[in-house]
Each structure stands twice: as structure tokens, then as C-alpha cells.
Design a protein around this motif. Structure first.
Motif, short mmCIF file in Angstrom:
data_model
loop_
_atom_site.label_atom_id
_atom_site.label_comp_id
_atom_site.label_asym_id
_atom_site.label_seq_id
_atom_site.Cartn_x
_atom_site.Cartn_y
_atom_site.Cartn_z
N GLU A 138 0.84 -1.22 0.00
CA GLU A 138 0.00 0.00 0.00
C GLU A 138 0.87 1.26 0.00
N ALA A 139 2.07 1.15 0.59
CA ALA A 139 2.98 2.30 0.63
C ALA A 139 3.92 2.32 -0.58
N LYS A 140 3.65 1.45 -1.57
CA LYS A 140 4.48 1.36 -2.79
C LYS A 140 5.93 1.00 -2.45
N ILE A 141 6.11 0.11 -1.50
CA ILE A 141 7.45 -0.34 -1.08
C ILE A 141 7.65 -1.78 -1.53
N ILE A 142 8.81 -2.06 -2.15
CA ILE A 142 9.18 -3.42 -2.55
C ILE A 142 9.82 -4.12 -1.35
N SER A 143 9.49 -5.41 -1.16
CA SER A 143 10.14 -6.16 -0.09
C SER A 143 10.62 -7.52 -0.61
N LEU A 144 11.75 -7.95 -0.06
CA LEU A 144 12.30 -9.29 -0.32
C LEU A 144 12.55 -9.94 1.03
N ARG A 145 12.06 -11.13 1.24
CA ARG A 145 12.22 -11.81 2.54
C ARG A 145 13.13 -13.02 2.41
N ARG A 146 13.68 -13.43 3.57
CA ARG A 146 14.54 -14.60 3.67
C ARG A 146 15.65 -14.59 2.62
N VAL A 147 16.30 -13.45 2.49
CA VAL A 147 17.45 -13.32 1.58
C VAL A 147 18.68 -13.89 2.28
N LYS A 148 19.52 -14.59 1.55
CA LYS A 148 20.70 -15.23 2.15
C LYS A 148 21.62 -14.20 2.79
N GLU A 149 22.30 -14.65 3.83
CA GLU A 149 23.20 -13.76 4.57
C GLU A 149 24.31 -13.21 3.67
N ASN A 150 24.85 -14.05 2.78
CA ASN A 150 25.89 -13.58 1.86
C ASN A 150 25.37 -12.49 0.94
N ASP A 151 24.12 -12.67 0.45
CA ASP A 151 23.53 -11.65 -0.43
C ASP A 151 23.34 -10.34 0.31
N ILE A 152 22.92 -10.42 1.57
CA ILE A 152 22.79 -9.21 2.39
C ILE A 152 24.13 -8.50 2.51
N HIS A 153 25.19 -9.27 2.75
CA HIS A 153 26.53 -8.71 2.88
C HIS A 153 26.95 -8.01 1.59
N TRP A 154 26.70 -8.68 0.43
CA TRP A 154 27.07 -8.08 -0.86
C TRP A 154 26.27 -6.81 -1.13
N ILE A 155 24.97 -6.82 -0.77
CA ILE A 155 24.14 -5.63 -0.98
C ILE A 155 24.63 -4.47 -0.13
N GLU A 156 25.05 -4.77 1.10
CA GLU A 156 25.66 -3.75 1.96
C GLU A 156 26.83 -3.08 1.25
N LYS A 157 27.72 -3.91 0.70
CA LYS A 157 28.92 -3.40 0.03
C LYS A 157 28.56 -2.58 -1.21
N ALA A 158 27.56 -3.06 -1.95
CA ALA A 158 27.22 -2.41 -3.22
C ALA A 158 26.48 -1.09 -3.03
N THR A 159 25.59 -1.04 -2.02
CA THR A 159 24.70 0.13 -1.88
C THR A 159 25.10 1.08 -0.77
N GLY A 160 25.96 0.62 0.15
CA GLY A 160 26.33 1.46 1.28
C GLY A 160 25.34 1.41 2.42
N ALA A 161 24.40 0.46 2.39
CA ALA A 161 23.40 0.35 3.46
C ALA A 161 24.01 -0.31 4.70
N ASN A 162 23.34 -0.09 5.85
CA ASN A 162 23.71 -0.77 7.10
C ASN A 162 22.55 -1.64 7.55
#
Length: 435
Positions: free
Chosen positions: A260-284
Motif C-alpha cells: 500500500e505504501a508502494k514499497i518493494i520487499s524481499l524476505r529470507r534473503v541469504k546472509e551472503n547476499d545481504i553482505h554483498w548488498i551492503e557493500k554495493a549500496t552502502g546500506a547498514n
């Protein structure tokens, strides 16, 4: 240099040109065979390529040692002679190598092609493109000034398809689908929130129960749970994020609120993928959504979208600004071809890492081994005792590498040996030429 097929006890087929891959699957008992396999694995782990060369060389050393034993030379004399020849060979290698700038992308491209051509001969039409993709990926995750290459930040994703569709993604590819059909399928200027907290009810670690004595209490209990979930979703919305990626679960009600808030979500993403996304996007990664912060926790990507790759839906987080992590998306027509493609790409990545750490090169095709063998033979002529004969055999073992290449090319072994020795003997010293 030909492809080897190995069928294991479970019937799984492996087709590869990589020496270490084949040897790791073979069960042997002979001590010398075990040493050769260990040496191949060591080179594969430390260098990333050259596994077939080390087996050819090690096998030749053992064969020459056997000949020396037949001549009555003791094992200790053979070991001493080999050690002396090795020490001298390493010194020669240092003087022969040419230093380059580790940011020289053209040299890196040549190194990648040299590594890929023998292994990907059936895909020769795409090797140039794959080599450039690998070079660009390594450059993206490297610190040239400090001679460091963080190759663990390169994700390799593989899907069956056309080899020419292999490409480099300046971000991360996640083998997941967007949680709800009601959510947007793509977003530009994505603000990404990474969470490591459930957005769903979960079972307790011990047996527990809640006793409710009336319908009113049941209603209050459900209302409190719903209110807690709504507050968490509102915190996510207030943070400014329009993409939520969670390592844990997101229940359908939470998905509905996010949609309803026009937000995309992905659940149960692998820990390695989370780590790579951190590196790529600068997120914490956020562990407490109830006390979520604002902008500094968010990562940024030019686009996040879901697309169909090889019959499966995947989510691309790409067009990141100066990503410290990237994805190589490999495509090949079969699973067996994809596995070999993956191994070849890893070999090329490791070779480029070695070049960035120490940007020195020598020429290939057996020319380097031929020159070192020639220099070892010259040294043996001024060496006394039985060590002289042992050092000559060490040089002969080195020559097995160019001679094996010559035999594979259909050349006459004896003619090649004499011609190569004559040329390298005349060209060594201060006027080195490569043949």
C-alpha cells in the motif's frame, strides 16, 4: 589440455579442463599421487591457475628422480640438487619478470584471455567479452594504490541461457522474487533498507502458551499484535525507504501494508547476499526496527527491478554509485557448461588478483620455463659432483611444459626440443628474448 569427463559413484557428471577440479574427485592411495594432488590443490588455492602445469612439472620431477635412483644417486643427493635448482630458478624468475602498472587494464585483459582461452575453447566467440567483464569486475572491487583486490566482493550468479548474454551488473543480483504481486515490479532511485528482524509471528524456542479467558481478551491480544506490526511498518515508511530486504520473514499482512505504501520487499534473503548488498549500496543492516534511524542507514541504487532470467524470476539491485561489490551473471546452454564457465571465471579472477598484488608478468607458451631451464643447465656445468646431474634433470623436467604444449599442437618433440634449446641458449643473459 583436453576436456576430461568424470562420473562419480552417484552418477553425477563433471566435464572440465581444470586439473585441480578433476584431481580433487579422484580417490588415490599411492603416496606420490597424493603429493601431486596436494601440489595441484595448493597452486589452485594460492594462484588460481596453472594446475595442469604443476602436475606436468611434478610428474616430470618424479620421473627424473626415478631415473637418477636407477643410476645409483641417493635420495638425499636428489633432494639437495632439486632444492639448489629451485632456489636458482626463483632468482632467475625475479630477473626475467617485467613490471607493469597494476591499473593497466590492457595487460589485465591479456592475462584474463590467456587464462580463459584454453578452458573455454568451444565458446571462443565470447571469450573477449567475458575477459573484459572479469577485468572490469576485479577493477571495481580493488584498491590499486595499496595493491589489494577484494575478490570476495564479486558475486558470480549463473543461469542457463545464451552465452552471449553474460554480463557484469554494477550491483547485486538476488535469486528471489518480489514478495507480493501488489508491489511495484521496478523502482528508480531506490532507497534500500536492510533488516535482520522478523516482520511475522515466530514460534518460541520453548513450549509456551497464552491463556485467554474471554473473547474480549482474544480481541485485545490480536489488536496488540497488529498494532506492534503496524508501528514497525510505519517506522519503515518514515525512514524514507522504498525497498526493504530482510534476512528473516515478512508475513502477508506486513507485505500488504508495504505494498500500500508502494514499497518493494524481499524476505529470507541469504546472509551472503545481504553482505554483498551492503557493500554495493552502502546500506547498514538494522537489527531493531522499533528504534530505526533515518537516511544514514539507507543504501542507494539507481534501479531495483524484477525480471525473468533463464525461466526464473530474479531481482536486480543495480546502477549503484561506486559499488564495492558487483555481480557477474554467467549464462551457458547446459548446467555442465555453466559449471566449467564458473570455474574458468574464478581462475581468471584469481590471476588478476595476483597481478594487482604484484604486477609482474612473464610470457607464456612455455617460453618462461624454457629460459629458466637453459639457465639452470648453465649453472649445472659449473657445479661439482652428482648435484650437476640432478640439476640437469630438474631443467629437463622444466622443459616438459613447453614440450607438452608442442605435442598438443602436433609438433615434432625432438625437433622442437633442439630448436628451442638453441634459441634460448643464445638469447639468455642481458639480451633475453622470448620464444
Amino acid at each position: 589440455g583436453m576436456e576430461k569427463m568424470f562420473i562419480d559413484i552417484l552418477g553425477e557428471t563433471t566435464v572440465t579442463k581444470d586439473g585441480a577440479t578433476l584431481l580433487r574427485k579422484i580417490d588415490v592411495e599411492h603416496p606420490a599421487a597424493k603429493v601431486i594432488i596436494e601440489s595441484s590443490n595448493a597452486v589452485d588455492n594460492e594462484v588460481g591457475d596453472g594446475t595442469i602445469s604443476v602436475v606436468v612439472f611434478a610428474g616430470a620431477l618424479i620421473q627424473k628422480a626415478d631415473e637418477l635412483l636407477d643410476q645409483g644417486i641417493s635420495p638425499s643427493s636428489i633432494a639437495d640438487g632439486y632444492s639448489k635448482a629451485l632456489e636458482f630458478s626463483l632468482k632467475i624468475a625475479g630477473t626475467l619478470s617485467e613490471q607493469r602498472d597494476n591499473s593497466d587494464s590492457e595487460t589485465m585483459l591479456c592475462l584474463a584471455k590467456t587464462c580463459l582461452y584454453p578452458k573455454l575453447a568451444p565458446m571462443v566467440e565470447v571469450i573477449d567479452n567475458v575477459a573484459r567483464i572479469v577485468v572490469n569486475a576485479v577493477i571495481a572491487v580493488s584498491d590499486m594504490r595499496n595493491n589489494r583486490a577484494h575478490i570476495d566482493n564479486i558475486k558470480i550468479e549463473e543461469k542457463i541461457g545464451n552465452t552471449s548474454d553474460t554480463r557484469l551488473v554494477d550491483g547485486i543480483v538476488v535469486d528471489k522474487t518480489i514478495d507480493s504481486p501488489a508491489m511495484p515490479k521496478s523502482l528508480n532511485n531506490a532507497k534500500i533498507l536492510l533488516i535482520d528482524q522478523d516482520l511475522e509471528d515466530k514460534n518460541t524456542k520453548i513450549d509456551a502458551e497464552v491463556r485467554l479467558d474471554s473473547a474480549t481478551e482474544i480481541k485485545q491480544f490480536l489488536h496488540a499484535a497488529s498494532r506492534k506490526l503496524k508501528n514497525r511498518i510505519q517506522n519503515i515508511i518514515n525512514s524514507g525507504a522504498n525497498v526493504v530486504i530482510s534476512r528473516k520473514g515478512i508475513n502477508p499482512i506486513a507485505q500488504q501494508y508495504l505494498a500500500e505504501a508502494k514499497i518493494i520487499s524481499l524476505r529470507r534473503v541469504k546472509e551472503n547476499d545481504i553482505h554483498w548488498i551492503e557493500k554495493a549500496t552502502g546500506a547498514n543492516v538494522i537489527n531493531d526496527i522499533d528504534n530505526i534511524g533515518l537516511e544514514p542507514f539507507l543504501g542507494y541504487a539507481g534501479s531495483v527491478y524484477e525480471t525473468n532470467i533463464g525461466g526464473d524470476k530474479m531481482v536486480f539491485v543495480e546502477r549503484c554509485i561506486n559499488p564495492n561489490s558487483v555481480t557477474i551473471l554467467l549464462r551457458a546452454s547446459t548446467k555442465v557448461a555453466l559449471d566449467e564457465f564458473h570455474r574458468s571465471a574464478l581462475n581468471a579472477i584469481n590471476v588478476l588478483r595476483d597481478f594487482i598484488i604484484k604486477p609482474n608478468i612473464v610470457y607464456g607458451g612455455g617460453s618462461f620455463e624454457a629460459i629458466v631451464a637453459s639457465e639452470v643447465k648453465k649453472l649445472s656445468t659449473i657445479t661439482r659432483g652428482r648435484t650437476q646431474i640432478v640439476m640437469e634433470k630438474f631443467a629437463d623436467a622444466l622443459e616438459e611444459i613447453p614440450l607438452t604444449i608442442a605435442k598438443n599442437a602436433g609438433m615434432d618433440e625432438l625437433d622442437t626440443r633442439s630448436e628451442l634449446r638453441a634459441k634460448t641458449y643464445r638469447s639468455t643473459g642481458s639480451k633475453v628474448k622470448w620464444f
